[in-house]
Design a protein around this motif. Structure first.
Motif, PDB file in Angstrom:
ATOM      1  N   PRO A 173       0.855  -1.237   0.003  1.00 18.16           N
ATOM      2  CA  PRO A 173      -0.082  -0.041  -0.108  1.00 18.16           C
ATOM      3  C   PRO A 173       0.902   1.205  -0.092  1.00 18.16           C
ATOM      4  O   PRO A 173       0.705   2.050   0.840  1.00 18.16           O
ATOM      5  CB  PRO A 173      -0.852  -0.037   1.259  1.00 18.16           C
ATOM      6  N   LEU A 174       1.712   1.443  -0.959  1.00 19.03           N
ATOM      7  CA  LEU A 174       2.434   2.666  -1.228  1.00 19.03           C
ATOM      8  C   LEU A 174       1.739   3.849  -1.735  1.00 19.03           C
ATOM      9  O   LEU A 174       2.022   4.931  -1.615  1.00 19.03           O
ATOM     10  CB  LEU A 174       3.798   2.354  -2.048  1.00 19.03           C
ATOM     11  N   PHE A 175       0.519   3.266  -2.646  1.00 18.61           N
ATOM     12  CA  PHE A 175      -0.269   4.397  -3.070  1.00 18.61           C
ATOM     13  C   PHE A 175      -1.533   4.710  -2.274  1.00 18.61           C
ATOM     14  O   PHE A 175      -1.899   3.713  -1.376  1.00 18.61           O
ATOM     15  CB  PHE A 175      -0.636   3.890  -4.752  1.00 18.61           C
ATOM     16  N   PRO A 176      -2.177   5.715  -2.310  1.00 18.78           N
ATOM     17  CA  PRO A 176      -3.422   5.977  -1.532  1.00 18.78           C
ATOM     18  C   PRO A 176      -4.514   4.986  -1.870  1.00 18.78           C
ATOM     19  O   PRO A 176      -5.004   4.475  -3.050  1.00 18.78           O
ATOM     20  CB  PRO A 176      -3.856   7.301  -2.073  1.00 18.78           C
ATOM     21  N   PRO A 177      -5.063   4.387  -0.787  1.00 17.10           N
ATOM     22  CA  PRO A 177      -6.198   3.660  -1.089  1.00 17.10           C
ATOM     23  C   PRO A 177      -7.548   4.159  -1.236  1.00 17.10           C
ATOM     24  O   PRO A 177      -7.325   5.505  -0.957  1.00 17.10           O
ATOM     25  CB  PRO A 177      -6.269   2.581   0.338  1.00 17.10           C
ATOM     26  N   PRO A 178      -8.532   3.684  -1.618  1.00 15.53           N
ATOM     27  CA  PRO A 178      -8.494   2.244  -1.949  1.00 15.53           C
ATOM     28  C   PRO A 178      -7.935   2.279  -3.287  1.00 15.53           C
ATOM     29  O   PRO A 178      -7.971   2.818  -4.254  1.00 15.53           O
ATOM     30  CB  PRO A 178     -10.053   1.723  -2.268  1.00 15.53           C
ATOM     31  N   TYR A 179      -7.023   1.152  -3.537  1.00 14.36           N
ATOM     32  CA  TYR A 179      -6.538   0.929  -4.803  1.00 14.36           C
ATOM     33  C   TYR A 179      -6.653  -0.762  -5.429  1.00 14.36           C
ATOM     34  O   TYR A 179      -7.232  -1.537  -4.422  1.00 14.36           O
ATOM     35  CB  TYR A 179      -5.097   1.017  -4.808  1.00 14.36           C
ATOM     36  N   SER A 180      -6.773  -0.770  -6.668  1.00 15.81           N
ATOM     37  CA  SER A 180      -7.201  -1.880  -7.299  1.00 15.81           C
ATOM     38  C   SER A 180      -6.842  -3.154  -6.736  1.00 15.81           C
ATOM     39  O   SER A 180      -5.968  -3.622  -6.539  1.00 15.81           O
ATOM     40  CB  SER A 180      -6.618  -1.920  -8.789  1.00 15.81           C
ATOM     41  N   GLY A 181      -8.303  -3.775  -6.387  1.00 15.29           N
ATOM     42  CA  GLY A 181      -8.205  -5.197  -5.951  1.00 15.29           C
ATOM     43  C   GLY A 181      -8.164  -5.553  -4.551  1.00 15.29           C
ATOM     44  O   GLY A 181      -7.996  -6.536  -4.159  1.00 15.29           O
ATOM     45  N   TYR A 182      -7.768  -4.533  -3.604  1.00 14.25           N
ATOM     46  CA  TYR A 182      -7.479  -4.687  -2.380  1.00 14.25           C
ATOM     47  C   TYR A 182      -8.721  -4.057  -1.292  1.00 14.25           C
ATOM     48  O   TYR A 182      -8.401  -3.123  -0.878  1.00 14.25           O
ATOM     49  CB  TYR A 182      -6.124  -4.515  -1.921  1.00 14.25           C
ATOM     50  N   PRO A 183      -9.813  -4.970  -0.899  1.00 10.19           N
ATOM     51  CA  PRO A 183     -10.615  -4.531  -0.338  1.00 10.19           C
ATOM     52  C   PRO A 183     -10.630  -4.621   1.279  1.00 10.19           C
ATOM     53  O   PRO A 183     -11.332  -5.172   1.816  1.00 10.19           O
ATOM     54  CB  PRO A 183     -11.986  -5.424  -0.756  1.00 10.19           C
ATOM     55  N   TYR A 184      -9.610  -3.961   1.658  1.00  9.98           N
ATOM     56  CA  TYR A 184      -9.541  -3.557   3.223  1.00  9.98           C
ATOM     57  C   TYR A 184     -10.411  -2.668   3.564  1.00  9.98           C
ATOM     58  O   TYR A 184     -10.533  -1.662   2.664  1.00  9.98           O
ATOM     59  CB  TYR A 184      -8.020  -3.586   3.555  1.00  9.98           C
ATOM     60  N   GLU A 185     -10.580  -2.483   4.914  1.00 10.86           N
ATOM     61  CA  GLU A 185     -11.582  -1.520   5.269  1.00 10.86           C
ATOM     62  C   GLU A 185     -11.161   0.046   5.495  1.00 10.86           C
ATOM     63  O   GLU A 185     -10.077   0.453   5.801  1.00 10.86           O
ATOM     64  CB  GLU A 185     -12.195  -1.919   6.787  1.00 10.86           C
ATOM     65  N   THR A 186     -12.182   0.673   5.026  1.00  9.36           N
ATOM     66  CA  THR A 186     -11.730   2.192   5.098  1.00  9.36           C
ATOM     67  C   THR A 186     -13.004   2.797   5.876  1.00  9.36           C
ATOM     68  O   THR A 186     -13.923   2.343   6.350  1.00  9.36           O
ATOM     69  CB  THR A 186     -12.204   2.670   3.592  1.00  9.36           C
ATOM     70  N   PRO A 187     -12.840   4.090   6.125  1.00  9.73           N
ATOM     71  CA  PRO A 187     -13.958   4.839   6.881  1.00  9.73           C
ATOM     72  C   PRO A 187     -15.293   4.857   6.215  1.00  9.73           C
ATOM     73  O   PRO A 187     -16.430   4.471   6.879  1.00  9.73           O
ATOM     74  CB  PRO A 187     -13.318   6.292   6.708  1.00  9.73           C
ATOM     75  N   GLY A 188     -15.238   4.748   4.844  1.00  3.36           N
ATOM     76  CA  GLY A 188     -16.589   4.631   4.240  1.00  3.36           C
ATOM     77  C   GLY A 188     -17.206   3.355   4.473  1.00  3.36           C
ATOM     78  O   GLY A 188     -18.382   3.173   4.557  1.00  3.36           O
ATOM     79  N   SER A 189     -16.382   2.145   4.357  1.00  2.00           N
ATOM     80  CA  SER A 189     -16.984   1.010   4.301  1.00  2.00           C
ATOM     81  C   SER A 189     -17.436   0.657   5.609  1.00  2.00           C
ATOM     82  O   SER A 189     -18.492  -0.173   6.040  1.00  2.00           O
ATOM     83  CB  SER A 189     -15.952  -0.208   3.853  1.00  2.00           C
ATOM     84  N   LEU A 190     -16.723   1.015   6.828  1.00  2.00           N
ATOM     85  CA  LEU A 190     -17.070   0.732   7.879  1.00  2.00           C
ATOM     86  C   LEU A 190     -18.332   1.710   8.585  1.00  2.00           C
ATOM     87  O   LEU A 190     -19.074   1.254   9.085  1.00  2.00           O
ATOM     88  CB  LEU A 190     -15.979   1.155   9.062  1.00  2.00           C
ATOM     89  N   ALA A 191     -18.327   3.032   8.121  1.00  2.00           N
ATOM     90  CA  ALA A 191     -19.664   3.933   8.387  1.00  2.00           C
ATOM     91  C   ALA A 191     -20.697   3.287   7.742  1.00  2.00           C
ATOM     92  O   ALA A 191     -21.987   3.232   8.214  1.00  2.00           O
ATOM     93  CB  ALA A 191     -19.355   5.125   7.657  1.00  2.00           C
ATOM     94  N   CYS A 192     -20.470   2.765   6.500  1.00  2.00           N
ATOM     95  CA  CYS A 192     -21.654   2.087   5.749  1.00  2.00           C
ATOM     96  C   CYS A 192     -22.249   0.582   6.594  1.00  2.00           C
ATOM     97  O   CYS A 192     -23.362   0.522   6.868  1.00  2.00           O
ATOM     98  CB  CYS A 192     -21.337   1.474   4.630  1.00  2.00           C
ATOM     99  N   TRP A 193     -21.170  -0.162   6.886  1.00  2.00           N
ATOM    100  CA  TRP A 193     -21.648  -1.515   7.540  1.00  2.00           C
ATOM    101  C   TRP A 193     -22.000  -1.185   9.199  1.00  2.00           C
ATOM    102  O   TRP A 193     -23.198  -1.878   9.541  1.00  2.00           O
ATOM    103  CB  TRP A 193     -20.539  -2.459   7.718  1.00  2.00           C
ATOM    104  N   TYR A 194     -21.689  -0.356   9.895  1.00  2.29           N
ATOM    105  CA  TYR A 194     -21.945   0.004  11.142  1.00  2.29           C
ATOM    106  C   TYR A 194     -23.104   1.029  11.196  1.00  2.29           C
ATOM    107  O   TYR A 194     -23.500   1.651  12.286  1.00  2.29           O
ATOM    108  CB  TYR A 194     -20.924   0.341  11.852  1.00  2.29           C
ATOM    109  N   ALA A 195     -23.661   1.409   9.950  1.00  2.55           N
ATOM    110  CA  ALA A 195     -24.778   2.336  10.050  1.00  2.55           C
ATOM    111  C   ALA A 195     -24.686   3.554  10.438  1.00  2.55           C
ATOM    112  O   ALA A 195     -25.461   4.277  11.262  1.00  2.55           O
ATOM    113  CB  ALA A 195     -25.965   1.621  10.806  1.00  2.55           C
ATOM    114  N   LEU A 196     -23.574   4.079  10.114  1.00  3.38           N
ATOM    115  CA  LEU A 196     -23.299   5.410  10.541  1.00  3.38           C
ATOM    116  C   LEU A 196     -23.347   6.582   9.471  1.00  3.38           C
ATOM    117  O   LEU A 196     -23.215   7.815   9.478  1.00  3.38           O
ATOM    118  CB  LEU A 196     -21.985   5.802  11.217  1.00  3.38           C
TER     119      LEU A 196
END
Length: 466
Positions: free
Chosen positions: A84-107
């Motif tokens: 992860p030398l380049f800013p995420p999200p980057y192609s093919g690597y679905p690790y968690e981000t503020p947006g994915s957690l806010a989505c799943w945890y209903a924030l």
């Protein structure tokens, strides 16, 4: 004790400069410009090769018990072909981000799959009052790193809402062995990710000695109760008007003198303050997570599709700390719930709640001040219950502000949380019930419906019941 005005000025400059640079870069990425592009759901997800590294800060010595705390953090060491030398999200690597957690945890607004590869996920815009993060040692890049992280993920950010405090007025040591600086970067970034409108104070203890850490906790309490920086215990009187959370991602094996330290967390000394603490990254309970005045936060795994990165399940994390205390008595918020009492059986049982912690399904953390790591990039895939504690601190800050339900103590919040489990409707609206997974010594305990020893009541489901 006072804030370092020189350091604060430098941090402010770094915030503004980096934010402008990253905002421009992010705009290019989202527009498809440059060489770094985000993957589109539907493409096969790649696997980040490498190993999970446990830094020195998370490897306690036997002589540390009752004297020094350790972190509960792990991270993935990337391979040379995929890092992860380049800013995420980057192609093919679905690790968690503020947006994915806010989505799943209903924030934030829900998008099917809560896919971290998508740049269109909404982020949390909630939060208010104060979140104080207590960590050991100094991270001189914490301010600039938070600015970069926020800009990269489109989080609301104000330079005036992040502060670094040197507990006791002494410039903390640097953690030359490595780990505490990654811990503090993680803590401030994910508390902010869940509640970006809260004021965040990073209170740095001189070192990881319990005496110094607990002095830092006391300063964090003062700051939350006053709603601003203060050096004097009880400065805001017997009826403080400030509210907020104190997050502690550190701890260690239980010891006979821990109940003396519990007094710092007790209601009489910490009105209007809610404490969260990591439950640990190995079988068995740890302190301060076992304190009856602290919300113990365990760990989960977020399972994503190898085909497209969409969320499949949230299950228990088998390395998450859990168990029955050998020191603390069963608190009333557990003994009053028959199903919980049957397991606790007279002693404090942990965890109370849980959130993402498995490093193999970890979160992106930006840290430009790594110490003694075998990888020299700036983006890390991080796990451990050190993720879960600040996530829950942010969730509670968001929920308490949105619901106008700021509690008068942690035990008020714990009672509120446990009481949701007595009614299927209120429980389902407050928690995601984790019903699969195993934990504890010999993987002897499994996740079940409602509260259990692996993931407590479960992971957060929005602001209800909090």
């Amino acid at each position: 004790m006072q804030l370092s005005t020189v350091r604060r000025a430098l941090a402010a400059g770094a915030f503004l400069g980096i934010s402008l640079i990253v905002a421009s870069a992010t705009a290019q990425i989202k527009a498809g410009g440059g060489t770094v592009t985000s993957s589109t759901p539907g493409y096969s997800a790649a696997r980040l090769s490498g190993q999970v590294l446990v830094p020195a800060s998370s490897r306690p010595a036997p002589t540390d018990t009752g004297k020094k705390a350790h972190t509960n953090v792990r991270f993935i060491t990337p391979s040379n072909t995929a890092n992860p030398l380049f800013p995420p999200p980057y192609s093919g690597y679905p690790y968690e981000t503020p947006g994915s957690l806010a989505c799943w945890y209903a924030l934030a607004a829900y998008t099917a799959g809560c896919n971290p590869l998508s740049t269109s996920l909404a982020v949390s815009t909630g939060g208010s009052k104060t979140i104080a993060i207590v960590d050991a040692f100094d991270n001189p890049e914490a301010a600039a790193d938070l600015a970069y992280f926020s800009s990269q993920f489109g989080l609301p950010f104000s330079v005036s809402k992040f502060h670094v405090v040197y507990a006791g007025g002494y410039t903390p040591l640097l953690d030359s062995s490595g780990g505490w600086e990654l811990e503090s970067a993680l803590d401030v970034e994910y508390a902010h990710a869940m509640a970006p409108n809260a004021n965040i104070y990073l209170v740095e203890s001189y070192d990881n000695n319990y005496t110094n850490l607990m002095a830092a906790v006391q300063e964090a309490i003062n700051i939350v109760q006053c709603g601003n920086f203060t050096t004097t215990a009880g400065a805001c009187g017997a009826s403080p008007t400030g509210y907020g959370e104190v997050s502690m991602s550190w701890g260690g094996s239980e010891f006979s003198g821990q109940t003396t330290y519990d007094a710092t967390f007790a209601t009489a000394n910490s009105k209007n303050v809610v404490f969260t603490a990591s439950a640990g990254d190995e079988p068995g309970p740890i302190w301060p997570s076992t304190s009856p005045y602290v919300i113990s936060v365990g760990g989960t795994t977020i399972s994503r599709s190898l085909t497209n990165g969409n969320l499949q399940y949230e299950i228990g994390w088998d390395d998450g700390g859990s168990g029955r205390s050998t020191v603390e008595a069963e608190p009333s918020f557990q003994s009053s719930i028959p199903a919980v009492h049957a397991i606790a059986n007279g002693v404090r049982a942990t965890p109370d709640v849980a959130a993402i912690a498995n490093p193999y399904t970890g979160v992106y953390v930006y840290d430009t001040f790594p110490q003694d790591y075998y990888y020299y990039g700036d983006w890390y895939i991080v796990g451990g219950t050190s993720v879960a504690a600040p996530v829950w601190a942010g969730v509670l800050n968001y929920a308490n502000n949105a619901n106008a339900s700021w509690p008068v103590s942690t035990q008020v919040e714990l009672t509120r949380l446990y009481n949701t489990s007595t009614n299927a409707t209120t429980y389902g609206s407050a928690f995601k019930d984790i019903q699969y997974g195993f934990c504890n010594y010999y993987m002897s305990t499994r996740d079940t419906a409602n509260w259990d020893l692996c993931t407590g009541l479960g992971s957060p489901n929005g602001r209800n019941g909090k």
